[in-house]
Design an enzyme around this catalytic site. Structure first.
Site, PDB file in Angstrom:
ATOM      1  N   GLY A  59      -2.397   4.947   2.147  1.00 34.89           N
ATOM      2  CA  GLY A  59      -1.486   6.088   2.077  1.00 34.89           C
ATOM      3  C   GLY A  59      -0.143   5.682   1.498  1.00 34.89           C
ATOM      4  CE  LYS A  61     -15.573   1.957  -0.069  1.00 36.08           C
ATOM      5  NZ  LYS A  61     -14.715   1.093   0.737  1.00 36.08           N
TER       6      LYS A  61
HETATM    7  N1  NAI Z   1      -6.756   0.366   2.636  1.00 39.73           N
HETATM    8  C1  NAI Z   1      -7.504   0.361   1.532  1.00 39.73           C
HETATM    9  O1  NAI Z   1      -7.642  -0.659   0.837  1.00 39.73           O
HETATM   10  C2  NAI Z   1      -8.151   1.626   1.081  1.00 39.73           C
HETATM   11  C3  NAI Z   1      -8.362   2.689   1.941  1.00 39.73           C
HETATM   12  N2  NAI Z   1      -8.970   3.825   1.481  1.00 39.73           N
HETATM   13  C4  NAI Z   1      -9.192   4.962   2.367  1.00 39.73           C
HETATM   14  O2  NAI Z   1      -7.965   5.619   2.598  1.00 39.73           O
HETATM   15  C5  NAI Z   1      -7.964   6.266   3.871  1.00 39.73           C
HETATM   16  C6  NAI Z   1      -6.693   5.894   4.594  1.00 39.73           C
HETATM   17  O3  NAI Z   1      -6.705   4.508   4.848  1.00 39.73           O
HETATM   18  P1  NAI Z   1      -5.403   3.628   5.050  1.00 39.73           P
HETATM   19  O4  NAI Z   1      -4.199   4.272   4.464  1.00 39.73           O
HETATM   20  O5  NAI Z   1      -5.746   2.269   4.571  1.00 39.73           O
HETATM   21  O6  NAI Z   1      -5.193   3.677   6.647  1.00 39.73           O
HETATM   22  P2  NAI Z   1      -5.070   2.415   7.628  1.00 39.73           P
HETATM   23  O7  NAI Z   1      -6.410   1.779   7.813  1.00 39.73           O
HETATM   24  O8  NAI Z   1      -3.939   1.561   7.195  1.00 39.73           O
HETATM   25  O9  NAI Z   1      -4.755   3.126   9.024  1.00 39.73           O
HETATM   26  C7  NAI Z   1      -3.511   3.166   9.598  1.00 39.73           C
HETATM   27  C8  NAI Z   1      -2.925   4.547   9.537  1.00 39.73           C
HETATM   28  O10 NAI Z   1      -3.492   5.367  10.574  1.00 39.73           O
HETATM   29  C9  NAI Z   1      -2.434   6.075  11.182  1.00 39.73           C
HETATM   30  N3  NAI Z   1      -2.769   6.515  12.522  1.00 39.73           N
HETATM   31  C10 NAI Z   1      -3.037   5.771  13.615  1.00 39.73           C
HETATM   32  N4  NAI Z   1      -3.269   6.577  14.679  1.00 39.73           N
HETATM   33  C11 NAI Z   1      -3.147   7.846  14.223  1.00 39.73           C
HETATM   34  C12 NAI Z   1      -3.293   9.117  14.823  1.00 39.73           C
HETATM   35  N5  NAI Z   1      -3.626   9.260  16.099  1.00 39.73           N
HETATM   36  N6  NAI Z   1      -3.104  10.213  14.043  1.00 39.73           N
HETATM   37  C13 NAI Z   1      -2.806  10.101  12.734  1.00 39.73           C
HETATM   38  N7  NAI Z   1      -2.663   8.925  12.102  1.00 39.73           N
HETATM   39  C14 NAI Z   1      -2.830   7.817  12.848  1.00 39.73           C
HETATM   40  C15 NAI Z   1      -1.296   5.086  11.180  1.00 39.73           C
HETATM   41  O11 NAI Z   1      -0.083   5.757  11.383  1.00 39.73           O
HETATM   42  C16 NAI Z   1      -1.422   4.526   9.790  1.00 39.73           C
HETATM   43  O12 NAI Z   1      -0.759   5.351   8.869  1.00 39.73           O
HETATM   44  C17 NAI Z   1      -9.264   5.795   4.571  1.00 39.73           C
HETATM   45  O13 NAI Z   1     -10.221   6.818   4.511  1.00 39.73           O
HETATM   46  C18 NAI Z   1      -9.713   4.602   3.751  1.00 39.73           C
HETATM   47  O14 NAI Z   1     -11.119   4.438   3.717  1.00 39.73           O
HETATM   48  C19 NAI Z   1      -9.327   3.970   0.184  1.00 39.73           C
HETATM   49  C20 NAI Z   1      -9.101   2.966  -0.724  1.00 39.73           C
HETATM   50  C21 NAI Z   1      -8.517   1.714  -0.333  1.00 39.73           C
HETATM   51  O1  13P Z   2     -12.144   1.402  -0.175  1.00 36.83           O
HETATM   52  C1  13P Z   2     -11.738   0.281  -0.338  1.00 36.83           C
HETATM   53  C2  13P Z   2     -11.657  -0.359  -1.658  1.00 36.83           C
HETATM   54  O2  13P Z   2     -11.968   0.525  -2.684  1.00 36.83           O
HETATM   55  C3  13P Z   2     -11.292  -0.535   0.812  1.00 36.83           C
HETATM   56  O3  13P Z   2     -12.368  -0.696   1.669  1.00 36.83           O
HETATM   57  P1  13P Z   2     -12.093  -1.158   3.164  1.00 36.83           P
HETATM   58  O4  13P Z   2     -11.654   0.043   3.945  1.00 36.83           O
HETATM   59  O5  13P Z   2     -13.383  -1.739   3.623  1.00 36.83           O
HETATM   60  O6  13P Z   2     -10.996  -2.196   3.074  1.00 36.83           O
END
Ligand code: NAI
Ligand code: 13P
Length: 422
Positions: A22, A276
């Protein structure tokens, strides 16, 4: 003839979510809103689920003023960095962290949903009736929503809950690498009513399209859209705004280090990213056994086949096989996720150390959330309900391993087609 329309309003963007991905996407978008100031307002609101955070003593930010835990939003706005979820990455000053979700989306005509999938339902409840009725959404969430109504894409369920159109962004995008501006590709699927895929014109200035031909605005306004058999009314974007064509949507996300390909297959893009994560767990399981790259490749091969099959079986005509094979959101995401993703890494450690994956997640991820474990359970409950578990042996194996009913060592037998026939 090119359109010379001058628009009196610019798009305001809010990123709903502020985790690892995010915050990265807020950085990408904020760089672009500054660059394309004819289309977008520079300020990008980022909704932060508020929490107290203690800057670690060994951090460059640690000093007497922050020896106590502080609100994460205040830290982000003061340091221009998200020290908890994306440390050591400078954020543009036009990213504004906001703990009030309703205030963050105020006047936003573009909502970028980017939070772990287990929290999106609550966020939508809070947003219902509080957003611009003609806002457009893009979901960056990798997951699925399974309920008694079946299996839905988050782009669909967000759209239905909020009464807006929502597309999807997904790709081979480990967040930290994107944040560090190392080159990667992504796929954005955006196909609102009125969109002509050859000449993308989801919205038009009255009377003429950017291609000079007459546009019937009544067709674009309040048009029915069928998603999973349901119909609903959508409001057209007012003509005061620059149109959200593929070209303009691309301008919101494309950076020199983050190359965007636009397409219209929202289901394919969303499913690739969601499924995936289950496959990455399986790759981690076999790697944790020390079985090497061939075993991991076998898991990936079966995983992509099951992902395409799942899409075709349950999302029918709207899913294109090409999306899985040719776009970043398909095989490419599978490869990167099975190499360095969190699901892969945690699953590998769980097997190697003989510990539950939830324990590893807590220990290793500092509050970041695995998406694969939840998705494996959700997909299994859906498949069970449909009587189709046997047709998706890898997805089913991952669920059974998480449940302790199978061992990682069983994967080759479980996915062997000749064993299935016996
Ligand atoms: N991190 C990565 O490398 C990638 C992640 N994604 C996808 O993006 C989406 C978001 O993932 P991330 O930003 O990495 O999140 P993250 O795995 O870093 O999760 C932490 C987030 O969750 C929030 N959180 C915790 N408890 C909460 C609650 N009760 N209500 C609302 N928010 C809460 C935290 O404030 C924080 O912003 C996921 O679906 C993930 O699969 C997609 C591509 C890459
Ligand atoms: O979606 C992702 C890379 O494209 C990241 O995957 P993970 O949530 O397993 O780190």
């Amino acid at each position: 003839m090119a359109s010379l329309a001058v628009h009196s309003r610019k798009h305001k963007v809010c990123v709903v979510g502020s985790g690892n991905w995010g915050t990265t996407i807020a950085k990408v978008v904020a760089e672009n809103t500054q660059q394309h100031s004819d289309i977008f307002e520079a300020e990008v609101q980022m909704w932060v689920f508020e929490e107290e955070y203690q800057i670690p003593k060994d951090s460059k930010h640690y000093d007497a003023s922050n020896a106590q835990p502080q609100k994460l939003t205040e830290l982000i706005n003061r340091l221009h960095e998200n020290p908890k979820y994306l440390p050591d990455i400078a954020l543009p000053k036009n990213v504004v962290a906001n703990p009030d979700i309703v205030n963050a989306v105020k006047d936003a005509s573009i909502l970028v949903f980017n939070l772990p999938h287990q929290f999106i339902g609550k966020a939508c409840e809070q947003l219902k009736g509080k957003i611009l009725p003609y806002a457009r959404g893009i979901s960056c969430i990798k997951g699925l929503e399974v309920s008694e109504h079946g299996c839905e894409l988050h782009s669909e369920s967000i759209g239905e809950k909020l009464g807006i159109y929502c597309g999807a962004l997904s790709g081979a995008n480990i967040a930290t690498e994107v944040a560090q501006e190392k080159w990667s590709e992504t796929t954005v699927a955006y196909d609102p009513p009125g969109m002509d895929s050859k000449h993308p014109t989801p919205q038009a200035t009255p009377g003429t399209s950017p291609h000079g031909s007459h546009v019937d605005l009544s067709k674009l306004q309040g048009e029915d859209r069928t998603l999973n058999g349901k119909k609903r009314k959508l409001q057209a974007l007012p003509t005061e705004y620059p149109p959200l064509t593929h070209r303009n949507m691309k301008k919101l996300f494309h950076r020199p280090y983050f190359h965007v390909n636009m397409c219209s297959d929202v289901a394919g893009v969303s499913l690739g990213g969601a499924l995936k994560n289950i496959v990455a767990l399986a790759a981690g399981f076999v790697d944790g056994l020390g079985w090497g790259d061939n075993a991991k490749a076998a898991v990936m091969r079966v995983g992509i086949m099951e992902s395409v099959k799942f899409g075709k079986m349950f999302f029918g005509g709207s899913v294109r096989t090409k999306t899985f094979t040719e776009e970043s959101c398909g095989v490419a995401d599978l490869i990167t996720s099975c190499s360095g993703g969190r699901n892969f890494r945690c699953a590998k450690m769980a097997v190697a150390e003989g510990k539950p994956i939830g324990e590893i997640e807590k220990r290793e991820l500092n509050g970041q959330q695995l998406q694969g474990t939840g998705t494996a359970y959700e997909v299994n409950s859906f498949l069970k309900n449909e009587g189709k578990e046997q047709e998706f042996p890898l997805f089913t194996a991952v669920y059974n391993i998480l449940e302790g009913k199978n061992k990682p060592e069983d994967i080759p037998e479980l996915v062997d087609p000749s064993k299935q026939e016996e």
